[in-house]
Design a protein around this motif. Structure first.
Motif, short mmCIF file in Angstrom:
data_model
loop_
_atom_site.label_atom_id
_atom_site.label_comp_id
_atom_site.label_asym_id
_atom_site.label_seq_id
_atom_site.Cartn_x
_atom_site.Cartn_y
_atom_site.Cartn_z
N ASN A 181 -42.44 81.16 64.44
CA ASN A 181 -41.52 82.25 64.16
C ASN A 181 -42.23 83.60 64.09
O ASN A 181 -41.62 84.63 64.37
CB ASN A 181 -40.76 81.99 62.86
CG ASN A 181 -39.67 80.97 63.07
OD1 ASN A 181 -38.88 81.08 64.00
ND2 ASN A 181 -39.64 79.95 62.23
N TYR A 182 -43.52 83.58 63.72
CA TYR A 182 -44.28 84.84 63.75
C TYR A 182 -44.37 85.33 65.19
O TYR A 182 -44.25 86.53 65.46
CB TYR A 182 -45.69 84.64 63.18
CG TYR A 182 -45.72 84.57 61.68
CD1 TYR A 182 -45.23 85.64 60.92
CD2 TYR A 182 -46.21 83.46 61.02
CE1 TYR A 182 -45.24 85.58 59.53
CE2 TYR A 182 -46.22 83.40 59.63
CZ TYR A 182 -45.73 84.46 58.90
OH TYR A 182 -45.74 84.40 57.53
N THR A 235 -37.00 89.69 76.84
CA THR A 235 -36.72 90.53 75.68
C THR A 235 -36.71 92.00 76.09
O THR A 235 -37.39 92.39 77.03
CB THR A 235 -37.78 90.31 74.59
OG1 THR A 235 -39.05 90.55 75.15
CG2 THR A 235 -37.71 88.91 74.04
N LEU A 267 -45.88 97.82 69.27
CA LEU A 267 -45.86 96.95 70.45
C LEU A 267 -45.12 97.60 71.61
O LEU A 267 -45.43 97.34 72.77
CB LEU A 267 -45.20 95.60 70.10
CG LEU A 267 -45.98 94.72 69.14
CD1 LEU A 267 -45.18 93.48 68.79
CD2 LEU A 267 -47.32 94.31 69.73
N ALA A 284 -43.76 91.60 72.99
CA ALA A 284 -45.22 91.50 72.91
C ALA A 284 -45.78 90.63 74.02
O ALA A 284 -45.18 89.63 74.41
CB ALA A 284 -45.64 90.93 71.56
N LYS A 331 -42.22 84.59 67.49
CA LYS A 331 -40.86 84.97 67.88
C LYS A 331 -40.59 86.43 67.50
O LYS A 331 -40.04 87.20 68.28
CB LYS A 331 -39.87 84.04 67.18
CG LYS A 331 -38.50 84.00 67.82
CD LYS A 331 -37.68 82.85 67.24
CE LYS A 331 -36.25 82.89 67.72
NZ LYS A 331 -35.45 81.81 67.15
N VAL A 332 -41.02 86.79 66.28
CA VAL A 332 -40.85 88.17 65.82
C VAL A 332 -41.50 89.13 66.82
O VAL A 332 -40.90 90.12 67.25
CB VAL A 332 -41.48 88.37 64.41
CG1 VAL A 332 -41.58 89.85 64.07
CG2 VAL A 332 -40.66 87.64 63.36
N LEU A 333 -42.73 88.80 67.20
CA LEU A 333 -43.46 89.69 68.12
C LEU A 333 -42.83 89.70 69.50
O LEU A 333 -42.72 90.74 70.14
CB LEU A 333 -44.92 89.26 68.20
CG LEU A 333 -45.72 89.39 66.91
CD1 LEU A 333 -47.11 88.82 67.08
CD2 LEU A 333 -45.80 90.83 66.46
N GLN A 334 -42.38 88.51 69.95
CA GLN A 334 -41.81 88.41 71.29
C GLN A 334 -40.51 89.21 71.41
O GLN A 334 -40.21 89.76 72.46
CB GLN A 334 -41.57 86.95 71.67
CG GLN A 334 -42.84 86.27 72.15
CD GLN A 334 -42.74 84.76 72.08
OE1 GLN A 334 -41.73 84.22 71.63
NE2 GLN A 334 -43.78 84.08 72.52
N THR A 335 -39.73 89.27 70.30
CA THR A 335 -38.49 90.05 70.38
C THR A 335 -38.80 91.53 70.59
O THR A 335 -37.95 92.28 71.05
CB THR A 335 -37.63 89.91 69.11
OG1 THR A 335 -38.39 90.30 67.98
CG2 THR A 335 -37.13 88.50 68.93
N PHE A 336 -40.02 91.95 70.26
CA PHE A 336 -40.42 93.33 70.55
C PHE A 336 -41.13 93.41 71.91
O PHE A 336 -41.75 94.42 72.22
CB PHE A 336 -41.35 93.86 69.46
CG PHE A 336 -40.68 94.05 68.13
CD1 PHE A 336 -39.60 94.90 67.99
CD2 PHE A 336 -41.13 93.37 67.02
CE1 PHE A 336 -38.98 95.08 66.77
CE2 PHE A 336 -40.51 93.54 65.78
CZ PHE A 336 -39.44 94.40 65.66
#
Lengths: 259, 268
Positions: free
Chosen positions: B168-169, A74, A103, B178, B171-176
């Motif tokens: 999915n929570y 990502t 983040l 995290a 997933k949201v963080l991983q797209t940033f």
């Protein structure tokens, strides 16, 4: 070189009992500022392709180039918006929209102010201190859009972001998302199984076949429709022509699948 | 009569019937309470039951009053309450940390799975004697007893809740971008808070078991000690009195945790 290049991407999921090929030989390129739709039946690997583009998963074969750089995880250039808002219910709206900045360690007074301004532009004033449960579905999805845009990504991936909303809210939100993305000159990829939505919002439509998914045909939306906001595009005379064309193609696809 | 006033009237009737129902519930609750103690007293007075073994409410009450007035009961109460609170806090915190480690490493959790099953099935009070030999006949052993009884079940329940957090929570963080630690801090832990608090409720009860059994085995002070002492000198009034105090304090602690749960879950 194009903004985004997808080169011979094939992806399989492995489990003990089986291997499932979700995508096979997908190649396409997208220019900066374009609005693209991936259209296809459920389970045709559209979401898998989005995950690959975002770097969440690595393709089994092939690769993705974003601004000539290979995507290997990502990154800040890509923002991802999911089917449902997935706002964290225990965080306030403010904390929710700042999460990406937090983040990526970009949280400061300036970025905070920009994000709040964006929230207000979306017609959401005085909600920063509220919790997601106090907002309606449409409002929550708008907050989710602000959260995605807060980190200022160049490429936006929209995974059926309107599918969980009622029809009226969906039409309004389509217009809002469309004009916001055009205003900030974002490149966007929309995954949908709604033909109308794809025509109304995008410049180009990639029609995917069912599992294993691959690009079956590309439709270019006429310039007259592309200029209009989605709501007006839907009532444009050319709208139903292209709708019929895509509909027929989808029908044929389903028939070949049934055989 | 218009429709409007009719509906008003019916609503009033409905509210009244609710209050009446509630009053009847309370009435029968009090009846049960009184019947129990009155029957106990009478049965004891008329020797339907052996007063030496079953004592009687009046005798228990006299003893309790005496012990409160001379203050001799308080050290026992505080010792046991302190041990229980410490035991269940340690048990819950340790269980949660263990669950976090298991979540952190799926490989480790696969390795440890059968051991968790065995440890969970094992009656924890059975290792009491070993604990006391290993840690010495001190308060430490009793607190450890109170903690150990709840730690494995907490681990299992909290770990399951960690794993069941909507992907999915993440997933949201991983797209940033995290990290795993950020995912844990921002999504896994807060969304499991309600589960952790509800294990607290179970653990309060379990820790009372652990501490009282611990005190049975070794102690110079505490309500469990009073029970075993009363048993040895055949003073069952003392046993009943201690039991009565345990019931009161266990209920208070349970209600406190329930109150905290309501506060936390409401904000969540």
């Amino acid at each position: 070189m194009s903004f985004l290049e997808i080169q011979d991407v094939t992806h399989s999921y492995f489990s003990k009992q089986s291997k499932t090929t979700a995508l096979i030989d997908v190649s396409l390129s997208i220019q900066e500022g374009e609005f693209i739709s991936f259209l296809g039946p459920s389970g045709c690997g559209k979401t898998t392709l989005l995950s690959i583009i975002s770097g969440l998963i690595e393709p089994t074969i092939g690769h993705v180039l974003l601004e000539n750089e290979k995507v290997t995880g990502t990154n800040k250039k890509t923002g991802y918006m999911l089917q449902q808002d997935y706002l964290f219910p225990w965080k306030t709206i403010e904390e929710n929209i700042f999460i990406g900045l937090k983040l990526t360690k970009q949280l400061n007074e300036k970025t905070k102010q920009n994000t709040i301004t964006l929230l207000e532009k979306m017609g959401l004033k005085n909600v920063s201190k509220q919790f997601p449960s106090q907002l309606s579905g449409g409002m929550r999805q708008r907050v989710a859009l602000v959260r995605t845009l807060a980190t200022n990504p160049k490429l936006l991936l929209l995974d059926e972001p309107f599918s969980a909303l009622d029809f009226q809210t969906k039409l309004k939100l389509e217009d809002l998302v469309f004009s916001t993305l055009k205003q900030f000159q974002k490149t966007a990829i929309l995954v949908t199984h709604d033909i109308g939505e794809a025509i109304a919002m995008s410049d180009r439509i990639y029609l995917f076949t069912n599992r294993p998914g691959t690009v079956h045909r590309v439709f270019h939306v006429p310039d007259e429709l592309r200029r209009e906001i989605p709501f007006h595009a839907r009532s444009h005379e050319q709208y139903s022509d292209i709708f019929q064309e895509i509909w027929k193609e989808l029908e044929e696809l389903e028939q070949t699948n049934d055989d | 009569m218009s429709k409007q006033t009719m509906i008003e009237q019916l609503h009033r009737d409905y509210k009244r019937s609710l209050t009446r129902n509630k009053r009847w519930v309370h009435f029968f609750q009090i009846i049960i309470f009184l019947t129990f103690f009155v029957l106990w007293e009478i049965a004891s007075r008329f020797h339907w039951i052996d007063p030496l073994i079953f004592s009687s409410p009046s005798k228990v009450w006299e003893l309790l009053k005496e012990n409160i007035l001379d203050g001799s009961i308080f050290p026992h109460i505080w010792t046991t309450v302190f041990e229980t609170i410490l035991g269940f806090i340690i048990g819950t915190v340790a269980g949660t940390i263990l669950a976090a480690i298991l979540w952190w490493s799926p490989f480790l959790s696969k390795i440890l799975d059968p051991y968790l099953v065995v440890l969970n099935a094992m009656p924890k009070v059975a290792i009491g004697p070993i604990l006391i030999v290993a840690l010495g006949p001190t308060m430490t052993s009793i607190v450890v007893m109170g903690a150990i009884i709840s730690v494995i079940i907490t681990t299992i329940v909290v770990y399951t809740s960690f794993r069941d957090v909507d992907q999915n929570y993440l997933k949201v963080l991983q797209t940033f971008g995290a990290t795993r630690w950020q995912c844990f801090k921002e999504a896994i832990l807060p969304s499991s808070f309600p589960t952790i608090v509800s294990t607290l409720k179970v653990n309060v009860g379990l820790s009372w078991v652990g501490v009282v059994v611990g005190e049975f085995l070794v102690s110079k002070q505490g309500l469990g000690y009073l029970i075993i002492y009363g048993f040895q000198v055949f003073n069952f009034t003392l046993v009943m009195q201690s039991l009565f105090i345990i019931v009161i304090f266990a209920t208070i602690m349970y209600k406190l945790v329930e109150y905290i749960e309501k506060k936390i879950v409401k904000n969540g």
